[in-house]
Design a protein around this motif. Structure first.
Motif, PDB file in Angstrom:
ATOM      1  N   SER A 183       0.833  -1.201   0.000  1.00 23.21           N
ATOM      2  CA  SER A 183       0.000   0.000   0.000  1.00 23.21           C
ATOM      3  C   SER A 183       0.867   1.250   0.000  1.00 23.21           C
ATOM      4  CB  SER A 183      -0.936  -0.003   1.217  1.00 23.21           C
ATOM      5  OG  SER A 183      -0.189  -0.037   2.425  1.00 23.21           O
ATOM      6  N   THR A 184       2.032   1.165   0.647  1.00 24.30           N
ATOM      7  CA  THR A 184       2.951   2.308   0.660  1.00 24.30           C
ATOM      8  C   THR A 184       3.431   2.626  -0.750  1.00 24.30           C
ATOM      9  OG1 THR A 184       3.697   1.796   2.905  1.00 24.30           O
ATOM     10  CG2 THR A 184       5.143   3.178   1.551  1.00 24.30           C
ATOM     11  N   GLU A 185       3.767   1.588  -1.500  1.00 24.43           N
ATOM     12  CA  GLU A 185       4.212   1.803  -2.873  1.00 24.43           C
ATOM     13  C   GLU A 185       3.103   2.411  -3.727  1.00 24.43           C
ATOM     14  OE1 GLU A 185       5.765  -0.778  -6.753  1.00 24.43           O
ATOM     15  OE2 GLU A 185       5.759  -1.681  -4.751  1.00 24.43           O
ATOM     16  N   ALA A 186       1.878   1.903  -3.565  1.00 25.43           N
ATOM     17  CA  ALA A 186       0.745   2.450  -4.321  1.00 25.43           C
ATOM     18  C   ALA A 186       0.524   3.915  -3.972  1.00 25.43           C
ATOM     19  CB  ALA A 186      -0.513   1.640  -4.030  1.00 25.43           C
ATOM     20  N   GLU A 187       0.611   4.243  -2.683  1.00 28.00           N
ATOM     21  CA  GLU A 187       0.433   5.634  -2.254  1.00 28.00           C
ATOM     22  C   GLU A 187       1.546   6.510  -2.814  1.00 28.00           C
ATOM     23  OE1 GLU A 187      -1.893   7.105  -0.563  1.00 28.00           O
ATOM     24  OE2 GLU A 187      -3.036   5.528   0.454  1.00 28.00           O
ATOM     25  N   TYR A 188       2.763   5.960  -2.867  1.00 29.11           N
ATOM     26  CA  TYR A 188       3.878   6.756  -3.350  1.00 29.11           C
ATOM     27  C   TYR A 188       3.744   7.055  -4.841  1.00 29.11           C
ATOM     28  CZ  TYR A 188       8.160   8.847  -1.785  1.00 29.11           C
ATOM     29  OH  TYR A 188       9.089   9.762  -1.377  1.00 29.11           O
ATOM     30  N   ARG A 189       3.253   6.075  -5.595  1.00 36.65           N
ATOM     31  CA  ARG A 189       3.034   6.323  -7.019  1.00 36.65           C
ATOM     32  C   ARG A 189       1.934   7.372  -7.213  1.00 36.65           C
ATOM     33  NH1 ARG A 189       6.214   2.795  -9.451  1.00 36.65           N
ATOM     34  NH2 ARG A 189       6.524   0.716  -8.562  1.00 36.65           N
ATOM     35  N   PRO A 206       0.674  22.324  -0.056  1.00 36.69           N
ATOM     36  CA  PRO A 206       0.458  21.147   0.790  1.00 36.69           C
ATOM     37  C   PRO A 206      -0.234  20.034   0.000  1.00 36.69           C
ATOM     38  CG  PRO A 206      -1.138  22.857   1.325  1.00 36.69           C
ATOM     39  CD  PRO A 206      -0.179  23.456   0.340  1.00 36.69           C
ATOM     40  N   MET A 207       0.313  18.824   0.103  1.00 38.73           N
ATOM     41  CA  MET A 207      -0.293  17.655  -0.526  1.00 38.73           C
ATOM     42  C   MET A 207      -0.646  16.672   0.590  1.00 38.73           C
ATOM     43  SD  MET A 207       1.101  15.209  -3.611  1.00 38.73           S
ATOM     44  CE  MET A 207       2.588  14.698  -2.752  1.00 38.73           C
ATOM     45  N   TYR A 208      -1.932  16.576   0.903  1.00 36.87           N
ATOM     46  CA  TYR A 208      -2.389  15.777   2.023  1.00 36.87           C
ATOM     47  C   TYR A 208      -2.391  14.293   1.655  1.00 36.87           C
ATOM     48  CZ  TYR A 208      -3.855  20.251   3.930  1.00 36.87           C
ATOM     49  OH  TYR A 208      -3.874  21.543   4.398  1.00 36.87           O
ATOM     50  N   CYS A 209      -1.761  13.499   2.500  1.00 32.13           N
ATOM     51  CA  CYS A 209      -1.654  12.058   2.283  1.00 32.13           C
ATOM     52  C   CYS A 209      -2.012  11.350   3.582  1.00 32.13           C
ATOM     53  CB  CYS A 209      -0.236  11.700   1.837  1.00 32.13           C
ATOM     54  SG  CYS A 209       0.042   9.928   1.596  1.00 32.13           S
ATOM     55  N   ASP A 210      -2.660  10.188   3.477  1.00 29.21           N
ATOM     56  CA  ASP A 210      -3.089   9.461   4.681  1.00 29.21           C
ATOM     57  C   ASP A 210      -2.223   8.227   4.945  1.00 29.21           C
ATOM     58  OD1 ASP A 210      -3.900   7.825   2.654  1.00 29.21           O
ATOM     59  OD2 ASP A 210      -6.032   7.850   3.150  1.00 29.21           O
ATOM     60  N   ASN A 211      -1.031   8.158   4.339  1.00 29.35           N
ATOM     61  CA  ASN A 211      -0.130   7.028   4.544  1.00 29.35           C
ATOM     62  C   ASN A 211       1.167   7.533   5.163  1.00 29.35           C
ATOM     63  OD1 ASN A 211       2.043   5.000   3.767  1.00 29.35           O
ATOM     64  ND2 ASN A 211       0.208   3.915   3.086  1.00 29.35           N
ATOM     65  N   LYS A 212       1.361   7.240   6.444  1.00 25.08           N
ATOM     66  CA  LYS A 212       2.531   7.758   7.145  1.00 25.08           C
ATOM     67  C   LYS A 212       3.823   7.161   6.617  1.00 25.08           C
ATOM     68  CE  LYS A 212       0.251   8.865  11.541  1.00 25.08           C
ATOM     69  NZ  LYS A 212       0.217   8.625  13.001  1.00 25.08           N
ATOM     70  N   ALA A 230       4.563   6.341   3.510  1.00 26.65           N
ATOM     71  CA  ALA A 230       4.949   7.052   2.291  1.00 26.65           C
ATOM     72  C   ALA A 230       5.523   8.424   2.622  1.00 26.65           C
ATOM     73  CB  ALA A 230       3.742   7.178   1.361  1.00 26.65           C
ATOM     74  N   ILE A 231       4.931   9.091   3.595  1.00 24.65           N
ATOM     75  CA  ILE A 231       5.432  10.411   3.999  1.00 24.65           C
ATOM     76  C   ILE A 231       6.836  10.287   4.582  1.00 24.65           C
ATOM     77  CG2 ILE A 231       5.078  12.336   5.590  1.00 24.65           C
ATOM     78  CD1 ILE A 231       2.078  11.926   5.277  1.00 24.65           C
ATOM     79  N   THR A 287       8.667  22.890  -3.223  1.00 23.69           N
ATOM     80  CA  THR A 287       7.499  22.945  -4.099  1.00 23.69           C
ATOM     81  C   THR A 287       6.261  22.423  -3.387  1.00 23.69           C
ATOM     82  OG1 THR A 287       8.944  22.521  -5.993  1.00 23.69           O
ATOM     83  CG2 THR A 287       6.585  22.263  -6.349  1.00 23.69           C
ATOM     84  N   ILE A 288       6.446  21.374  -2.583  1.00 25.86           N
ATOM     85  CA  ILE A 288       5.332  20.763  -1.872  1.00 25.86           C
ATOM     86  C   ILE A 288       5.695  20.554  -0.411  1.00 25.86           C
ATOM     87  CG2 ILE A 288       4.462  19.555  -3.923  1.00 25.86           C
ATOM     88  CD1 ILE A 288       5.761  16.991  -2.806  1.00 25.86           C
ATOM     89  N   THR A 289       4.682  20.355   0.398  1.00 21.09           N
ATOM     90  CA  THR A 289       4.828  19.815   1.749  1.00 21.09           C
ATOM     91  C   THR A 289       3.913  18.595   1.838  1.00 21.09           C
ATOM     92  OG1 THR A 289       3.060  21.242   2.623  1.00 21.09           O
ATOM     93  CG2 THR A 289       5.327  22.073   2.752  1.00 21.09           C
ATOM     94  N   LEU A 290       4.161  17.750   2.829  1.00 24.33           N
ATOM     95  CA  LEU A 290       3.399  16.505   2.952  1.00 24.33           C
ATOM     96  C   LEU A 290       2.771  16.381   4.334  1.00 24.33           C
ATOM     97  CD1 LEU A 290       5.836  14.011   1.163  1.00 24.33           C
ATOM     98  CD2 LEU A 290       3.669  14.904   0.298  1.00 24.33           C
ATOM     99  N   PRO A 291       1.745  17.160   4.607  1.00 22.48           N
ATOM    100  CA  PRO A 291       1.046  16.996   5.880  1.00 22.48           C
ATOM    101  C   PRO A 291       0.216  15.714   5.892  1.00 22.48           C
ATOM    102  CG  PRO A 291      -0.073  18.628   4.527  1.00 22.48           C
ATOM    103  CD  PRO A 291       1.185  18.264   3.801  1.00 22.48           C
ATOM    104  N   PHE A 292       0.158  15.080   7.056  1.00 29.17           N
ATOM    105  CA  PHE A 292      -0.634  13.855   7.193  1.00 29.17           C
ATOM    106  C   PHE A 292      -2.100  14.211   7.421  1.00 29.17           C
ATOM    107  CE2 PHE A 292      -2.601  10.694  10.038  1.00 29.17           C
ATOM    108  CZ  PHE A 292      -2.552   9.578   9.199  1.00 29.17           C
ATOM    109  N   ILE A 293      -2.962  13.355   6.905  1.00 29.74           N
ATOM    110  CA  ILE A 293      -4.399  13.532   7.077  1.00 29.74           C
ATOM    111  C   ILE A 293      -5.000  12.161   7.354  1.00 29.74           C
ATOM    112  CG2 ILE A 293      -4.905  13.213   4.623  1.00 29.74           C
ATOM    113  CD1 ILE A 293      -7.126  15.189   4.847  1.00 29.74           C
ATOM    114  N   THR A 294      -5.997  12.104   8.213  1.00 27.12           N
ATOM    115  CA  THR A 294      -6.632  10.823   8.512  1.00 27.12           C
ATOM    116  C   THR A 294      -7.420  10.338   7.305  1.00 27.12           C
ATOM    117  OG1 THR A 294      -8.597  11.893   9.419  1.00 27.12           O
ATOM    118  CG2 THR A 294      -6.808  11.399  10.953  1.00 27.12           C
TER     119      THR A 294
END
Length: 632
Positions: free
Chosen positions: A519-525, A553-559, A561-562, A592-599
């Motif tokens: 799932s981490t790889e899928a999120e990273y892609r 900010p690019m919100y991602c729910d996979n810690k 990958a972050i 260019t981006i930041t990666l804040p975590f989101i539930t």
């Protein structure tokens, strides 16, 4: 009738309250309240009211004047109000709300209501035999032939031995003014270019047209900066392109000729494969001579910046929209273009490429209600039953499901139309992504899925994208992936959506090209795809005069990958995704981006990766910048 103001507030949760302040929350709610008061106090517009002074119009036909050719389906009744939440056990903190209240709008613009009614009631002939019976269409065809003779489009000659000939046909279109009234009946003679052979009848064919994301971004910027947007049309645009190849065409109906004679084309007639390229080369040469430059990030976007201001022109084949803060320069540009081409000034942007545009000083609304009505009519549904979501929850489709359709033509036609509908309907993006995978060999179950999407559209026909003028001009993105969600090849689905302030300008639902091992790889892609779109949008906004000083900010729910994006050391388990890691990390390190975590519960991009329950689906739709109109 109830209209809900659905915006896209940023999600919140423990640990991410720094994303929005209490002042930002108050501004959003004040905007909604002011917007309600504005519509409630705005006087009715008269027939002569210009588009720039209209309030937001109801996206439903008038109840006293039904369109004669389209039956508008009724929608589902309004859902019951949510229950009153229990009292809080602890004091609430100042943070961003995840949902805006609903508002009731009672007064609308008469002119825009009249416009929609007129657009829905128009009917066009489908053949020459049908059109020749109407004097209005006869006149339109005579005008087209006169224009073709004026530009010396062809010579009538005997067909040389060994030469191929392509067919021709008439296409009919009713052009409307900004108030919805008929401007003119347009008959277009087109060549059947699908029978051309590469190397004999044509060489290069590619011609850029404006990307729909560019158009949405342009409208969002113009809305915030209170720029007027005007629309222009080039009459017989392709006839301005010179044809280099030797092409012969069957004389069209209405043109007298002797037996064995054909038309030897000298101009790039509509329908020829090389015609768009010839026209674009001609137009780009002219527009550059007027001081414009083509954007490096969208070749169909032309910009001119002077001490008097900025002018932006977006070209889609022969339709163009023009906006900017150099008012005098825009007027001069229209005059200059009219000298070079036969132009038609259509006034304020109202109906563009099948997209209905409503405007007030509070912002723009984009919808495709007329286009939806045409799709429903083409599908021939025998009932008006509507559903609450475009796909059933947890449904998985595979190629072998069901019985193959004996004739998949209608399936393919409807799916193609639904793809175009996603221009203003992000809520059906994932469903259309699913049914698009079976156009080669659809089955009865796949057809049932398409019918469900259509029944969902019956209840939400007048749903619209909102581009508020009080929005900010800051980007924020949401990236998500559904790991191994495809039951056939176990590929994952990438989903993302990007907002410019409160305006949703870009989204995607697409199957990944390779199988991900975690799932981490899928999120990273998915993050890499979203990063690519963010970088492109930042450069595009720069061309439009919008400078972004802060990272997006690019919100991602996979810690996981972050953490990999922040970690500069590659491990054995991540080297197979090294390219995506390097790309995302590069833009993270360069600001260019930041990666804040989101539930996951607040991940808006989840809408574009899988099916959901009705409750979850509505929750996610509520986060998009849309106005939802319910009719009963």
């Amino acid at each position: 009738m109830v209209v809900s103001r659905l915006t896209a507030p940023s999600p919140v949760g423990i640990g991410i309250d720094h994303v929005y302040s209490y002042e930002t929350t108050s501004r959003v709610f004040d905007l909604a309240e002011q917007f309600q008061k504005f519509l409630a106090t705005q006087p009715h517009a008269t027939d002569g009211t210009s588009a720039t002074s209209d309030t937001y119009a109801p996206l439903v036909p008038s109840t006293t004047q039904q369109p004669p050719t389209t039956v508008v389906p009724t929608a589902l009744p309004l859902p019951p109000p949510p229950p009153t939440p229990p009292p809080r056990r602890y004091p609430s903190r100042d943070r961003k709300s995840t949902q805006l209240p609903d508002f009731v709008y009672s007064i609308y613009s008469d002119s825009f209501a009249s416009f929609l009614t007129s657009v829905h009631s128009l009917s066009e002939p489908s053949s020459y035999k049908e059109a020749i019976l109407d004097p209005l269409w006869q006149k339109a065809m005579d005008e087209e032939l006169a224009a073709l003779h004026k530009t010396n489009t062809w010579d009538i000659v005997p067909l040389p031995p060994g030469k191929r000939v392509i067919g021709s046909r008439w296409v009919y279109k009713i052009k409307t003014k900004s108030d919805g009234s008929v401007e003119r009946y347009k008959a277009r003679l087109v060549a059947k270019g699908f029978s051309q052979q590469y190397g004999m009848d044509y060489e290069e064919t590619f011609a850029p047209v404006a990307k729909m994301t560019t158009i949405r971004t342009l409208i969002a910027v113009a809305s915030v900066r209170q720029w007027d947007i005007s629309q222009m049309d080039v009459k017989n645009a392709f006839l301005n392109g010179d044809l280099q190849e030797e092409v012969y065409m069957v004389p069209p109906s209405g043109v007298s000729h002797n037996q064995g004679e054909v038309c030897k084309l000298k101009k790039a007639l509509y329908g020829l494969k090389q015609a768009p390229r010839a026209w674009y080369e001609k137009f780009s040469t002219v527009i550059r001579s007027l001081g414009f430059r083509s954007s490096d990030h969208d070749s169909a976007l032309f910009v001119r910046t002077t001490s008097h201001g900025r002018i932006i022109l977006s070209l889609y084949v022969d339709d163009m929209i023009i906006t900017g803060d150099d008012i005098d320069g825009i007027c001069e540009l229209k005059l200059q273009l009219a000298k070079r081409f036969e132009m038609k000034d259509l006034g304020p942007l109202r109906y563009f490429l099948g997209i209905e545009v409503a405007y007030s000083h509070k912002g723009y609304l984009l919808s495709q209600s007329k286009y939806i009505a045409n799709i429903l009519e083409q599908a021939g549904l025998s009932d008006t039953r509507a559903v609450d979501s475009p796909l059933e929850i947890n449904v998985k489709y595979v190629p072998s499901d069901g019985v193959p359709l004996s004739d998949p033509t209608l399936y393919r036609t409807l799916v193609g139309s639904l793809v175009y509908l996603t221009i203003t309907r992000p809520d059906i993006a994932y469903a259309v992504h699913v049914v698009s995978q079976f156009v080669v060999s659809p089955t009865t179950l796949h057809w049932a899925a398409v019918l469900r999407i259509l029944r969902y559209l019956q209840g939400t026909q007048f749903q619209s994208l909102l581009f508020p003028s009080s929005s900010s001009l800051e980007l924020r993105a949401y990236s998500d992936a559904d790991w191994a969600g495809n039951p056939t090849d176990r590929k994952s689905t990438t989903g993302f959506c990007i907002f410019l302030g409160d305006s949703l300008i870009s989204w995607k639902s697409k199957k990944q090209y390779i199988v991900s091992r975690s799932s981490t790889e899928a999120e990273y892609r998915a993050m890499a795809s979203t990063t690519t779109e963010i970088v492109w949008l930042r450069w595009l906004l720069f061309d439009m005069g919008v400078t972004l000083s802060e990272p997006t900010p690019m919100y991602c729910d996979n810690k996981s990958a972050i953490q990999i994006a922040h970690n500069s050391v590659f491990h054995e388990r991540t080297k197979h995704i090294e390219i995506d890691c390097h790309f995302t990390r590069h833009h993270l390190q360069h600001g260019t981006i930041t990666l804040p975590f989101i539930t996951s519960s607040l991940q808006i991009a989840d809408l574009f990766t899988k099916t959901h329950s009705i409750k979850r689906f509505r929750f996610l739709i509520d986060k998009l910048s849309m106005l939802h109109v319910n009719t009963s």
